[in-house]
Design an enzyme around this catalytic site. Structure first.
Site, PDB file in Angstrom:
ATOM      1  N   LYS A   1      -3.680 -11.121  -7.127  1.00  0.00           N
ATOM      2  CA  LYS A   1      -5.055 -11.287  -6.651  1.00  0.00           C
ATOM      3  C   LYS A   1      -6.012 -10.283  -7.293  1.00  0.00           C
ATOM      4  O   LYS A   1      -5.612  -9.183  -7.658  1.00  0.00           O
ATOM      5  CB  LYS A   1      -5.090 -11.193  -5.115  1.00  0.00           C
ATOM      6  CG  LYS A   1      -4.939  -9.805  -4.569  1.00  0.00           C
ATOM      7  CD  LYS A   1      -5.391  -9.705  -3.117  1.00  0.00           C
ATOM      8  CE  LYS A   1      -5.335  -8.245  -2.705  1.00  0.00           C
ATOM      9  NZ  LYS A   1      -5.808  -7.911  -1.412  1.00  0.00           N
TER      10      LYS A   1
ATOM     11  N   LYS B   1       0.829  -1.212   0.000  1.00  0.00           N
ATOM     12  CA  LYS B   1       0.000   0.000   0.000  1.00  0.00           C
ATOM     13  C   LYS B   1       0.861   1.258   0.000  1.00  0.00           C
ATOM     14  O   LYS B   1       0.496   2.258  -0.603  1.00  0.00           O
ATOM     15  CB  LYS B   1      -0.957   0.000   1.193  1.00  0.00           C
ATOM     16  CG  LYS B   1      -2.079  -0.998   0.999  1.00  0.00           C
ATOM     17  CD  LYS B   1      -3.169  -0.835   2.027  1.00  0.00           C
ATOM     18  CE  LYS B   1      -4.256  -1.871   1.792  1.00  0.00           C
ATOM     19  NZ  LYS B   1      -5.208  -1.940   2.887  1.00  0.00           N
TER      20      LYS B   1
ATOM     21  N   LYS C   1      -9.974  -4.788  -5.578  1.00  0.00           N
ATOM     22  CA  LYS C   1     -10.929  -3.697  -5.776  1.00  0.00           C
ATOM     23  C   LYS C   1     -10.271  -2.532  -6.493  1.00  0.00           C
ATOM     24  O   LYS C   1     -10.877  -1.817  -7.251  1.00  0.00           O
ATOM     25  CB  LYS C   1     -11.366  -3.139  -4.407  1.00  0.00           C
ATOM     26  CG  LYS C   1     -12.305  -3.980  -3.626  1.00  0.00           C
ATOM     27  CD  LYS C   1     -12.699  -3.261  -2.330  1.00  0.00           C
ATOM     28  CE  LYS C   1     -12.330  -4.063  -1.122  1.00  0.00           C
ATOM     29  NZ  LYS C   1     -12.787  -3.585   0.148  1.00  0.00           N
TER      30      LYS C   1
HETATM   31  P1  TYM Z   1     -10.501  -6.131   2.666  1.00  0.00           P
HETATM   32  O1  TYM Z   1     -11.606  -5.144   2.811  1.00  0.00           O
HETATM   33  O2  TYM Z   1      -9.333  -5.773   1.838  1.00  0.00           O
HETATM   34  O3  TYM Z   1     -11.052  -7.495   2.087  1.00  0.00           O
HETATM   35  C1  TYM Z   1     -12.178  -8.138   2.660  1.00  0.00           C
HETATM   36  C2  TYM Z   1     -12.009  -9.639   2.598  1.00  0.00           C
HETATM   37  O4  TYM Z   1     -11.878 -10.092   1.251  1.00  0.00           O
HETATM   38  C3  TYM Z   1     -10.751 -10.942   1.138  1.00  0.00           C
HETATM   39  N1  TYM Z   1     -10.217 -10.817  -0.227  1.00  0.00           N
HETATM   40  C4  TYM Z   1     -10.018 -11.853  -1.056  1.00  0.00           C
HETATM   41  N2  TYM Z   1     -10.207 -13.172  -0.914  1.00  0.00           N
HETATM   42  C5  TYM Z   1      -9.924 -13.967  -1.963  1.00  0.00           C
HETATM   43  N3  TYM Z   1      -9.450 -13.516  -3.152  1.00  0.00           N
HETATM   44  C6  TYM Z   1      -9.247 -12.193  -3.342  1.00  0.00           C
HETATM   45  N4  TYM Z   1      -8.793 -11.764  -4.513  1.00  0.00           N
HETATM   46  C7  TYM Z   1      -9.532 -11.303  -2.272  1.00  0.00           C
HETATM   47  N5  TYM Z   1      -9.449  -9.956  -2.120  1.00  0.00           N
HETATM   48  C8  TYM Z   1      -9.868  -9.678  -0.867  1.00  0.00           C
HETATM   49  C9  TYM Z   1      -9.785 -10.441   2.212  1.00  0.00           C
HETATM   50  O5  TYM Z   1      -8.840 -11.406   2.569  1.00  0.00           O
HETATM   51  C10 TYM Z   1     -10.736 -10.124   3.346  1.00  0.00           C
HETATM   52  O6  TYM Z   1     -11.060 -11.292   4.063  1.00  0.00           O
HETATM   53  N6  TYM Z   1      -7.979  -5.734   6.907  1.00  0.00           N
HETATM   54  C11 TYM Z   1      -9.189  -6.274   6.339  1.00  0.00           C
HETATM   55  C12 TYM Z   1     -10.447  -5.766   7.021  1.00  0.00           C
HETATM   56  C13 TYM Z   1     -10.446  -5.984   8.498  1.00  0.00           C
HETATM   57  C14 TYM Z   1     -10.570  -7.216   9.179  1.00  0.00           C
HETATM   58  C15 TYM Z   1     -10.517  -6.908  10.562  1.00  0.00           C
HETATM   59  C16 TYM Z   1     -10.710  -8.534   8.747  1.00  0.00           C
HETATM   60  C17 TYM Z   1     -10.338  -5.013   9.437  1.00  0.00           C
HETATM   61  N7  TYM Z   1     -10.380  -5.572  10.682  1.00  0.00           N
HETATM   62  C18 TYM Z   1     -10.597  -7.914  11.533  1.00  0.00           C
HETATM   63  C19 TYM Z   1     -10.804  -9.527   9.723  1.00  0.00           C
HETATM   64  C20 TYM Z   1     -10.735  -9.215  11.089  1.00  0.00           C
HETATM   65  C21 TYM Z   1      -9.240  -5.863   4.888  1.00  0.00           C
HETATM   66  O7  TYM Z   1      -8.680  -4.892   4.485  1.00  0.00           O
HETATM   67  O8  TYM Z   1     -10.022  -6.620   4.114  1.00  0.00           O
END
Ligand code: TYM
Length: 332
Positions: free
Chosen positions: A195, A113, A198
């Site tokens: 991957k 990032k 978004k």
């Molecule tokens: P975020 O918002 O980036 O993504 C949300 C969830 O989607 C999963 N993900 C994927 N899984 C499979 N293939 C992909 N291409 C892919 N892209 C995204 C991510 O692994 C995630 O599970 N830090 C976290 C948000 C968060 C969180 C937490 C999660 C904040 N506090 C506490 C768990 C527990 C995040 O940025 O996810």
């Protein structure tokens, strides 16, 4: 017996992708019967990049609608907004004092990032995993269902919890990641070695949960494969086809061998169109419910208000204990 506790969340950064859905939400839905589930909108984490404030508010509500549209029952799950539960940031401050710069420096998401937002490497981006640790630890979560890209954040959460426990005695439960066998890492359609994200610049690389059937057919048609024209699972040598097979496998509950058999002797054209239809079929149901919910903001408000209340009650208990242990004066 008491149910085990689950916590997870998604950032409120605009449209979710099929990767988000298959890596997280789809698994959450399966867990709601068996576990005591807390699912939050990680709006505070979203502040680590620059957002339009009005968009962030809208995206937060949209994400609540999407959680429900994807199948999370608000009666069975605690659906809430992270910033509405102040105990997260309070615990996060304490945990910051038990986390080392060196540990945070090793986080690959921070490095990625920071490279992507070179003009805005703020300290929130750096301490992001500590807030995430607080999100998880404050509920004594047993399991955290996430995609593969969050694994390192789970590891640092466990390290921080263990460090705190060894200094002050058993305080936090040590959480386990729950990462699905397939779908943990859905790859880009144009660039199947990274991957699906978004923030990908190329719209053809990602499928959004709000894409129309036509968009999906077009994107699948253009998806990168290889010259072999044989549907065979081999992540290393055939990343594009293997990714499409994984997507299809999760949506239709089929394993890779079954899929290979189904498409034996058939070319990529047919395979891609069948995968496209499977995606469309799943997303149509979600989109219908999502659009209905968006027309009912009062209902969305009622969902998060109920969740916020329950989350606050639970989170405040452990925060009090932590404050006491580190030597803060806590009024009973
Ligand atoms: P975020 O918002 O980036 O993504 C949300 C969830 O989607 C999963 N993900 C994927 N899984 C499979 N293939 C992909 N291409 C892919 N892209 C995204 C991510 O692994 C995630 O599970 N830090 C976290 C948000 C968060 C969180 C937490 C999660 C904040 N506090 C506490 C768990 C527990 C995040 O940025 O996810």
């Amino acid at each position: 017996m008491e149910k085990k506790i689950i916590l997870s969340g998604i950032q409120a950064t605009g449209e979710l992708t099929l990767g988000n859905y298959l890596g997280s939400l789809n698994n959450w839905v399966k867990m709601q019967e068996e576990y005591d589930c807390y699912y939050m909108i990680a709006d505070l984490h979203t502040l680590t990049i620059r957002n339009n404030p009005e968009d962030l508010r809208k995206n937060t509500l949209k994400l609540i609608a999407l959680y429900v549209a994807c199948g999370l029952d608000p009666e069975k799950n605690t659906i809430f907004i992270q910033s509405h539960v102040p105990a997260h940031t309070r615990l996060s401050w304490v945990l910051n004092c038990y986390t080392y710069m060196g540990e945070l420096n090793r986080m690959t998401q921070f490095k990625d990032k920071a490279a992507k937002h070179a003009d805005n490497i703020n300290s929130g981006l750096f301490t992001y995993p500590v807030l995430m640790a607080a999100d998880i630890l404050i509920y004594n979560a047993d399991l955290v269902p996430v995609g593969d890209d969050q694994k390192q954040h789970l590891e640092i959460t466990r390290d921080i919890a263990e460090r705190f426990n060894s200094l002050y005695g058993e305080t936090f439960k040590i959480p386990e990641p729950y990462i699905g066998k397939v779908g943990a890492r859905i790859m880009g359609l144009q660039n199947p070695t990274s991957k699906m994200s978004k923030s990908a610049q190329d719209p053809m690389d990602k499928i959004l949960l709000t894409d129309t059937p036509d968009d999906i057919r077009k994107k699948l048609k253009k998806a990168v494969t290889d010259s072999e024209n044989s549907v065979r699972f081999d992540r290393e040598n055939k990343p594009g086809v293997s990714n499409l097979m994984s997507i299809y496998g999760i949506l239709k509950n089929k394993d890779m061998k079954e899929i290979e058999k189904e498409f034996e002797g058939k070319g990529y054209g047919l395979f891609k169109s069948v995968v496209a239809e499977a995606i469309i079929e799943r997303l149509e149901v979600i989109q219908k419910k999502y659009n209905e919910l968006l027309e009912n903001p009062e209902k969305l408000k009622a969902i998060y208000e109920k969740g916020d209340k329950k989350a606050n009650e639970k989170a405040n208990q452990l925060l009090k204990e932590v404050y006491k242990k580190v030597g803060l004066i806590v009024e009973e």
